[in-house]
Design a protein around this motif. Structure first.
Motif, mmCIF file in Angstrom:
data_model
loop_
_atom_site.group_PDB
_atom_site.id
_atom_site.type_symbol
_atom_site.label_atom_id
_atom_site.label_comp_id
_atom_site.label_asym_id
_atom_site.label_seq_id
_atom_site.Cartn_x
_atom_site.Cartn_y
_atom_site.Cartn_z
ATOM 1 N N LEU A 81 0.821 -1.207 0.000
ATOM 2 C CA LEU A 81 0.000 0.000 0.000
ATOM 3 C C LEU A 81 0.855 1.256 0.000
ATOM 4 O O LEU A 81 0.518 2.258 -0.655
ATOM 5 N N ALA A 82 1.970 1.213 0.718
ATOM 6 C CA ALA A 82 2.876 2.366 0.763
ATOM 7 C C ALA A 82 3.403 2.698 -0.628
ATOM 8 O O ALA A 82 3.489 3.876 -1.012
ATOM 9 N N PHE A 83 3.741 1.675 -1.398
ATOM 10 C CA PHE A 83 4.212 1.902 -2.766
ATOM 11 C C PHE A 83 3.103 2.487 -3.637
ATOM 12 O O PHE A 83 3.346 3.384 -4.460
ATOM 13 N N VAL A 84 1.875 1.981 -3.453
ATOM 14 C CA VAL A 84 0.742 2.485 -4.242
ATOM 15 C C VAL A 84 0.481 3.956 -3.913
ATOM 16 O O VAL A 84 0.330 4.795 -4.818
ATOM 17 N N LEU A 85 0.444 4.285 -2.616
ATOM 18 C CA LEU A 85 0.233 5.676 -2.206
ATOM 19 C C LEU A 85 1.400 6.560 -2.642
ATOM 20 O O LEU A 85 1.216 7.718 -3.022
ATOM 21 N N GLY A 86 2.609 6.006 -2.571
ATOM 22 C CA GLY A 86 3.784 6.761 -3.005
ATOM 23 C C GLY A 86 3.745 7.054 -4.493
ATOM 24 O O GLY A 86 4.297 8.064 -4.957
ATOM 25 N N THR A 87 3.075 6.191 -5.244
ATOM 26 C CA THR A 87 2.964 6.372 -6.692
ATOM 27 C C THR A 87 1.890 7.374 -7.069
ATOM 28 O O THR A 87 2.100 8.267 -7.893
ATOM 29 N N TYR A 88 0.714 7.248 -6.459
ATOM 30 C CA TYR A 88 -0.453 8.015 -6.897
ATOM 31 C C TYR A 88 -0.818 9.196 -5.995
ATOM 32 O O TYR A 88 -1.638 10.030 -6.392
ATOM 33 N N VAL A 89 -0.252 9.262 -4.777
ATOM 34 C CA VAL A 89 -0.586 10.360 -3.877
ATOM 35 C C VAL A 89 0.636 11.251 -3.633
ATOM 36 O O VAL A 89 0.720 12.367 -4.130
ATOM 37 N N ALA A 90 1.573 10.752 -2.824
ATOM 38 C CA ALA A 90 2.777 11.539 -2.533
ATOM 39 C C ALA A 90 3.920 10.602 -2.142
ATOM 40 O O ALA A 90 3.701 9.579 -1.494
ATOM 41 N N ASN A 91 5.099 10.992 -2.531
ATOM 42 C CA ASN A 91 6.299 10.197 -2.294
ATOM 43 C C ASN A 91 6.501 9.851 -0.820
ATOM 44 O O ASN A 91 6.969 8.764 -0.482
ATOM 45 N N LEU A 131 7.107 5.994 3.509
ATOM 46 C CA LEU A 131 7.536 5.765 4.887
ATOM 47 C C LEU A 131 6.577 4.849 5.643
ATOM 48 O O LEU A 131 6.957 4.245 6.648
ATOM 49 N N LEU A 132 5.345 4.737 5.161
ATOM 50 C CA LEU A 132 4.412 3.774 5.748
ATOM 51 C C LEU A 132 4.951 2.353 5.613
ATOM 52 O O LEU A 132 4.644 1.477 6.419
ATOM 53 N N GLY A 133 5.764 2.174 4.592
ATOM 54 C CA GLY A 133 6.355 0.856 4.357
ATOM 55 C C GLY A 133 7.241 0.408 5.508
ATOM 56 O O GLY A 133 7.365 -0.791 5.775
ATOM 57 N N TYR A 138 5.385 1.139 -8.449
ATOM 58 C CA TYR A 138 6.078 2.408 -8.198
ATOM 59 C C TYR A 138 7.170 2.684 -9.237
ATOM 60 O O TYR A 138 7.431 3.849 -9.571
ATOM 61 N N ALA A 139 7.796 1.637 -9.748
ATOM 62 C CA ALA A 139 8.933 1.794 -10.662
ATOM 63 C C ALA A 139 8.521 2.479 -11.961
ATOM 64 O O ALA A 139 7.383 2.360 -12.417
ATOM 65 N N ILE A 167 13.621 5.233 2.917
ATOM 66 C CA ILE A 167 13.966 6.538 3.483
ATOM 67 C C ILE A 167 14.770 7.359 2.477
ATOM 68 O O ILE A 167 14.495 8.553 2.259
ATOM 69 N N ILE A 168 15.754 6.732 1.865
ATOM 70 C CA ILE A 168 16.595 7.432 0.881
ATOM 71 C C ILE A 168 15.766 7.892 -0.312
ATOM 72 O O ILE A 168 15.960 8.997 -0.839
ATOM 73 N N GLU A 169 14.791 7.053 -0.727
ATOM 74 C CA GLU A 169 13.945 7.422 -1.868
ATOM 75 C C GLU A 169 13.084 8.639 -1.552
ATOM 76 O O GLU A 169 12.856 9.493 -2.419
ATOM 77 N N VAL A 170 12.600 8.743 -0.313
ATOM 78 C CA VAL A 170 11.805 9.909 0.083
ATOM 79 C C VAL A 170 12.676 11.176 0.069
ATOM 80 O O VAL A 170 12.238 12.240 -0.367
ATOM 81 N N LEU A 171 13.909 11.037 0.521
ATOM 82 C CA LEU A 171 14.822 12.186 0.562
ATOM 83 C C LEU A 171 15.367 12.529 -0.817
ATOM 84 O O LEU A 171 15.526 13.712 -1.160
ATOM 85 N N PHE A 172 15.633 11.491 -1.607
ATOM 86 C CA PHE A 172 16.214 11.687 -2.947
ATOM 87 C C PHE A 172 15.423 10.864 -3.961
ATOM 88 O O PHE A 172 15.816 9.746 -4.304
ATOM 89 N N PRO A 173 14.301 11.385 -4.423
ATOM 90 C CA PRO A 173 13.448 10.655 -5.357
ATOM 91 C C PRO A 173 14.219 10.154 -6.582
ATOM 92 O O PRO A 173 15.015 10.884 -7.172
ATOM 93 N N GLY A 174 13.977 8.900 -6.926
ATOM 94 C CA GLY A 174 14.660 8.295 -8.068
ATOM 95 C C GLY A 174 15.829 7.411 -7.678
ATOM 96 O O GLY A 174 16.288 6.580 -8.474
ATOM 97 N N SER A 175 16.308 7.576 -6.438
ATOM 98 C CA SER A 175 17.460 6.782 -5.988
ATOM 99 C C SER A 175 17.106 5.304 -5.812
ATOM 100 O O SER A 175 17.992 4.442 -5.859
#
Length: 228
Positions: free
Chosen positions: A64-74, A78-80, A131-132, A185-193
């Motif tokens: 669910l965290a990946f789904v929300l990260g994709t369609y709502v906000a990066n 962190l819910l993951g 998410y990818a 955590i790194i992906e939230v701080l640096f999107p795309g990493s």
């Protein structure tokens, strides 16, 4: 005297709850201490099967965290981390609770644990697939396949040596959860990493599987020679 009694009690719990498997992971001692601390505190109405379900739901939360990260906000990635913690609680305590309560069902529990692990990793892998971006979904597919390969190796090792181990050297499921949490955590701080980090982990997992497979073949060859 009280301290000695506590030590003896701790040793007895460790012997009863961890005697069915060999652990070699880095966090082995810390993990065992945490599990031994938590086991007496698990409410009686919570069964080992319920813990297995809770662990699987934790993997569902990562999905669910990946789904929300994709369609709502990066930041919803962190819910993951919460999902991984829940997954650890369920996955680490289910079988141990059965042994602690002296109600183990060795082969039922063994089969259920493998099935739950596979469902969990598929949920996490599918979440990352959603998410990818830009054709990097292949990394998610490769990760699930390689994790499945590692599960097969552990089962074959058990068949050959009669010693069950879920770790690949110093790395086990717990360490993998820490790695995934770090990547989130790194992906939230640096999107795309996440593309590069997940790719690196996949390559490392591939190398570990190759090494473990070669060791497994040697064990099989040795057993064959000893039986001749």
């Amino acid at each position: 005297m009280e301290k000695e009694t506590q030590i003896e009690g701790h040793s007895a719990i460790v012997q009863r709850t961890f005697s069915d498997r060999k652990r070699t992971n880095i966090l082995k001692k810390a993990e065992q201490l945490t599990i031994v601390f938590l086991l007496p505190k698990v409410p009686k109405f919570i069964s080992p099967n319920l813990l297995t379900l809770i662990g699987t739901l934790g993997s569902g939360l990562v999905f669910l965290a990946f789904v929300l990260g994709t369609y709502v906000a990066n930041r919803y990635l962190l819910l993951g981390i919460i999902g991984l913690i829940i997954n650890w609680l369920g996955d680490s305590l289910d079988g141990r609770l059965a042994y602690y309560r002296n109600i183990p069902r060795r082969w039922y529990g063994f089969a259920l644990d493998i099935i739950a692990d596979w469902i969990g990793i598929v949920l996490i892998g599918f979440g990352y697939y959603i998410y990818a971006k830009n054709g990097t979904q292949i990394v998610a597919f490769a990760f699930v396949v390689l994790y499945g390969w590692s599960i097969i190796i552990s089962q074959l090792r058990y068949k050959i040596t009669n010693e069950y181990s879920i770790d690949s050297g110093f790395v086990g499921p717990t360490e993998l959860r820490f790695i995934i949490a770090f990547i989130l955590i790194i992906e939230v701080l640096f999107p795309g990493s996440i593309t590069y980090l997940a790719g690196l982990i996949t390559i490392i997992l591939f190398i570990i599987n190759i090494i473990d497979s070669l060791k497994l073949l040697k064990l099989g060859d040795l057993k064959d020679k000893n039986q001749d």
